[in-house]
Motif scaffolding. Structure first.
Motif, PDB file in Angstrom:
ATOM      1  N   ASP A  78      19.663   9.480 -46.358  1.00  0.00           N
ATOM      2  CA  ASP A  78      19.256  10.186 -47.569  1.00  0.00           C
ATOM      3  C   ASP A  78      20.422  10.521 -48.488  1.00  0.00           C
ATOM      4  OD1 ASP A  78      16.563  10.195 -46.773  1.00  0.00           O
ATOM      5  OD2 ASP A  78      16.869  11.988 -45.557  1.00  0.00           O
ATOM      6  N   ALA A  79      21.607  10.061 -48.147  1.00  0.00           N
ATOM      7  CA  ALA A  79      22.773  10.329 -48.986  1.00  0.00           C
ATOM      8  C   ALA A  79      22.674   9.539 -50.293  1.00  0.00           C
ATOM      9  CB  ALA A  79      24.054   9.960 -48.255  1.00  0.00           C
ATOM     10  N   PRO A  80      23.263  10.047 -51.380  1.00  0.00           N
ATOM     11  CA  PRO A  80      23.276   9.296 -52.635  1.00  0.00           C
ATOM     12  C   PRO A  80      23.914   7.922 -52.431  1.00  0.00           C
ATOM     13  CG  PRO A  80      24.023  11.542 -52.996  1.00  0.00           C
ATOM     14  CD  PRO A  80      23.921  11.363 -51.512  1.00  0.00           C
ATOM     15  N   PRO A  81      23.424   6.909 -53.114  1.00  0.00           N
ATOM     16  CA  PRO A  81      23.944   5.546 -52.914  1.00  0.00           C
ATOM     17  C   PRO A  81      25.443   5.419 -53.142  1.00  0.00           C
ATOM     18  CG  PRO A  81      21.894   5.490 -54.138  1.00  0.00           C
ATOM     19  CD  PRO A  81      22.272   6.929 -54.027  1.00  0.00           C
ATOM     20  N   TYR A  82      26.002   6.188 -54.085  1.00  0.00           N
ATOM     21  CA  TYR A  82      27.437   6.034 -54.334  1.00  0.00           C
ATOM     22  C   TYR A  82      28.258   6.466 -53.126  1.00  0.00           C
ATOM     23  CZ  TYR A  82      26.983  11.009 -55.653  1.00  0.00           C
ATOM     24  OH  TYR A  82      26.706  12.351 -55.672  1.00  0.00           O
ATOM     25  N   ILE A  83      27.735   7.383 -52.326  1.00  0.00           N
ATOM     26  CA  ILE A  83      28.442   7.787 -51.110  1.00  0.00           C
ATOM     27  C   ILE A  83      28.330   6.700 -50.042  1.00  0.00           C
ATOM     28  CG2 ILE A  83      28.415   9.403 -49.162  1.00  0.00           C
ATOM     29  CD1 ILE A  83      27.825  11.632 -51.047  1.00  0.00           C
ATOM     30  N   THR A  84      27.128   6.149 -49.877  1.00  0.00           N
ATOM     31  CA  THR A  84      26.928   5.092 -48.886  1.00  0.00           C
ATOM     32  C   THR A  84      27.787   3.873 -49.193  1.00  0.00           C
ATOM     33  OG1 THR A  84      24.659   5.841 -48.513  1.00  0.00           O
ATOM     34  CG2 THR A  84      25.219   3.603 -47.797  1.00  0.00           C
ATOM     35  N   TYR A  85      27.846   3.499 -50.457  1.00  0.00           N
ATOM     36  CA  TYR A  85      28.641   2.325 -50.837  1.00  0.00           C
ATOM     37  C   TYR A  85      30.136   2.611 -50.755  1.00  0.00           C
ATOM     38  CZ  TYR A  85      24.798  -0.669 -52.275  1.00  0.00           C
ATOM     39  OH  TYR A  85      23.694  -1.476 -52.261  1.00  0.00           O
ATOM     40  N   ALA A  86      30.536   3.848 -51.025  1.00  0.00           N
ATOM     41  CA  ALA A  86      31.960   4.190 -50.978  1.00  0.00           C
ATOM     42  C   ALA A  86      32.474   4.321 -49.553  1.00  0.00           C
ATOM     43  CB  ALA A  86      32.204   5.494 -51.734  1.00  0.00           C
ATOM     44  N   THR A  87      31.595   4.550 -48.601  1.00  0.00           N
ATOM     45  CA  THR A  87      32.016   4.762 -47.210  1.00  0.00           C
ATOM     46  C   THR A  87      31.620   3.581 -46.322  1.00  0.00           C
ATOM     47  OG1 THR A  87      29.977   6.029 -46.841  1.00  0.00           O
ATOM     48  CG2 THR A  87      31.956   7.263 -47.408  1.00  0.00           C
ATOM     49  N   LEU A  88      30.341   3.470 -46.017  1.00  0.00           N
ATOM     50  CA  LEU A  88      29.894   2.436 -45.089  1.00  0.00           C
ATOM     51  C   LEU A  88      30.096   1.034 -45.645  1.00  0.00           C
ATOM     52  CD1 LEU A  88      28.585   1.793 -42.389  1.00  0.00           C
ATOM     53  CD2 LEU A  88      26.349   1.969 -43.490  1.00  0.00           C
ATOM     54  N   ALA A  89      29.655   0.793 -46.882  1.00  0.00           N
ATOM     55  CA  ALA A  89      29.805  -0.545 -47.470  1.00  0.00           C
ATOM     56  C   ALA A  89      31.273  -0.921 -47.621  1.00  0.00           C
ATOM     57  CB  ALA A  89      29.095  -0.603 -48.821  1.00  0.00           C
ATOM     58  N   ARG A 183      22.905  -0.137 -59.122  1.00  0.00           N
ATOM     59  CA  ARG A 183      22.554   0.873 -60.126  1.00  0.00           C
ATOM     60  C   ARG A 183      21.886   0.240 -61.344  1.00  0.00           C
ATOM     61  NH1 ARG A 183      27.460   3.823 -62.847  1.00  0.00           N
ATOM     62  NH2 ARG A 183      27.576   1.742 -63.759  1.00  0.00           N
ATOM     63  N   GLU A 184      22.377  -0.906 -61.776  1.00  0.00           N
ATOM     64  CA  GLU A 184      21.773  -1.587 -62.919  1.00  0.00           C
ATOM     65  C   GLU A 184      20.376  -2.094 -62.604  1.00  0.00           C
ATOM     66  OE1 GLU A 184      24.583  -4.611 -63.797  1.00  0.00           O
ATOM     67  OE2 GLU A 184      25.988  -3.263 -64.844  1.00  0.00           O
ATOM     68  N   THR A 193      23.771  13.219 -58.835  1.00  0.00           N
ATOM     69  CA  THR A 193      25.106  13.766 -59.058  1.00  0.00           C
ATOM     70  C   THR A 193      25.190  15.089 -58.308  1.00  0.00           C
ATOM     71  OG1 THR A 193      24.376  14.856 -61.088  1.00  0.00           O
ATOM     72  CG2 THR A 193      25.434  12.697 -61.332  1.00  0.00           C
ATOM     73  N   LEU A 194      26.369  15.666 -58.283  1.00  0.00           N
ATOM     74  CA  LEU A 194      26.555  16.957 -57.625  1.00  0.00           C
ATOM     75  C   LEU A 194      26.575  18.052 -58.679  1.00  0.00           C
ATOM     76  CD1 LEU A 194      29.278  16.028 -54.984  1.00  0.00           C
ATOM     77  CD2 LEU A 194      26.803  16.177 -54.677  1.00  0.00           C
ATOM     78  N   PRO A 195      25.662  19.014 -58.606  1.00  0.00           N
ATOM     79  CA  PRO A 195      25.547  20.028 -59.661  1.00  0.00           C
ATOM     80  C   PRO A 195      26.785  20.894 -59.836  1.00  0.00           C
ATOM     81  CG  PRO A 195      24.238  20.620 -57.732  1.00  0.00           C
ATOM     82  CD  PRO A 195      24.677  19.208 -57.527  1.00  0.00           C
ATOM     83  N   ALA A 196      27.575  21.050 -58.793  1.00  0.00           N
ATOM     84  CA  ALA A 196      28.749  21.919 -58.879  1.00  0.00           C
ATOM     85  C   ALA A 196      29.963  21.208 -59.473  1.00  0.00           C
ATOM     86  CB  ALA A 196      29.098  22.464 -57.503  1.00  0.00           C
ATOM     87  N   LEU A 197      29.867  19.878 -59.624  1.00  0.00           N
ATOM     88  CA  LEU A 197      30.998  19.114 -60.150  1.00  0.00           C
ATOM     89  C   LEU A 197      30.580  18.369 -61.408  1.00  0.00           C
ATOM     90  CD1 LEU A 197      32.445  17.547 -56.855  1.00  0.00           C
ATOM     91  CD2 LEU A 197      33.324  19.503 -58.125  1.00  0.00           C
ATOM     92  N   ASN A 198      31.392  18.467 -62.427  1.00  0.00           N
ATOM     93  CA  ASN A 198      31.119  17.763 -63.677  1.00  0.00           C
ATOM     94  C   ASN A 198      31.720  16.357 -63.605  1.00  0.00           C
ATOM     95  OD1 ASN A 198      30.290  17.228 -66.287  1.00  0.00           O
ATOM     96  ND2 ASN A 198      32.131  18.136 -67.207  1.00  0.00           N
ATOM     97  N   LEU A 199      31.170  15.555 -62.691  1.00  0.00           N
ATOM     98  CA  LEU A 199      31.670  14.202 -62.467  1.00  0.00           C
ATOM     99  C   LEU A 199      30.525  13.216 -62.542  1.00  0.00           C
ATOM    100  CD1 LEU A 199      34.047  14.825 -59.408  1.00  0.00           C
ATOM    101  CD2 LEU A 199      34.710  14.615 -61.816  1.00  0.00           C
ATOM    102  N   THR A 200      30.811  12.023 -63.044  1.00  0.00           N
ATOM    103  CA  THR A 200      29.804  10.966 -63.083  1.00  0.00           C
ATOM    104  C   THR A 200      29.624  10.362 -61.706  1.00  0.00           C
ATOM    105  OG1 THR A 200      31.384   9.198 -63.548  1.00  0.00           O
ATOM    106  CG2 THR A 200      30.515  10.448 -65.442  1.00  0.00           C
ATOM    107  N   ASP A 201      28.612   9.530 -61.537  1.00  0.00           N
ATOM    108  CA  ASP A 201      28.384   8.889 -60.247  1.00  0.00           C
ATOM    109  C   ASP A 201      29.532   7.947 -59.896  1.00  0.00           C
ATOM    110  OD1 ASP A 201      27.515   7.293 -62.429  1.00  0.00           O
ATOM    111  OD2 ASP A 201      26.425   5.985 -61.060  1.00  0.00           O
TER     112      ASP A 201
END
Length: 212
Positions: A78-89, A183-184, A193-201
């Motif tokens: 259930d993790a956001p895809p950007y985390i899965t791709y940044a770690t496992l992939a 994503r496309e 996104t993470l509500p506590a951080l003003n960062l893009t995906d």
């Protein structure tokens, strides 16, 4: 498993530890006289399912991913895809590229070392990427520390980790491109996104990758 014959005694940590290491050493000595079954060797004497440490075996031409790689906290469905791709992939891409870096190119598809001069153009390109990366490391990662009465310049020797560096570069690029492609294709599902951080995906992708 090679440890099925062990007798574990309740509340006797020292005795159990000695028994495990004794059996482990016995199995290592057995390799000198018996043929090595590569797949059994990997899981019995090299890694365990609960260890988060993947690796590529050049002499067998396969990647090893223990079960822990596909379980929390390293991976969560259930993790956001950007985390899965940044770690496992990224980890999968890293191990895959070990078959194509400067050392891996010396082995064929059967894990046997080749002595020919194949892939010359690819080797030249890898060396160009490697030299560029090395220059960046040497330039940006150095620090002066005081040791007794002298100042000592600490620098990185990137030649020690050449193939690991190349695998890291490929993994980061490949996993990021894969995430962007996903994503496309599925824009409606990629708004995490993470509500506590003003960062893009995309920024969060690299933040997650830096934590590995």
């Amino acid at each position: 498993s090679v440890f099925l014959q062990l007798t574990i005694v309740t509340r006797n940590f020292f005795s159990n530890t000695m028994a495990v290491y004794t059996e482990f050493r016995r199995q290592l000595y057995r390799l000198y006289r018996d043929p090595v079954a590569l797949h059994e060797f990997i899981w019995d004497l090299t890694t365990e399912p609960f260890v988060v440490n993947a690796f590529f075996v050049q002499t067998s031409n396969f990647m090893v991913f223990p079960d822990a790689f596909f379980r929390p906290p390293y991976y969560h469905q259930d993790a956001p895809p950007y985390i899965t791709y940044a770690t496992l992939a990224s980890a999968v891409s890293h191990e895959l590229f070990h078959a194509f870096e400067l050392s891996g190119l010396k082995f064929n598809h059967e894990g046997k070392k080749d002595g020919d001069d194949s892939f010359l153009a690819m080797k030249e390109r890898l060396n160009q990427v490697n030299n560029c990366y090395h220059e960046s490391l040497v330039r940006d990662f150095q620090h002066v520390v005081k040791v007794q009465m002298s100042n000592v310049l600490l620098t990185i020797n990137p030649n020690i980790t050449t193939n690991e560096n190349l695998a890291d570069i490929f993994a980061l690029r490949n996993s990021f491109w894969s995430y962007v492609t996903l994503r496309e294709r599925e824009q409606d599902k990629m708004s995490y996104t993470l509500p506590a951080l003003n960062l893009t995906d995309e920024q969060l992708f690299f933040v997650a990758s830096a934590q590995v």
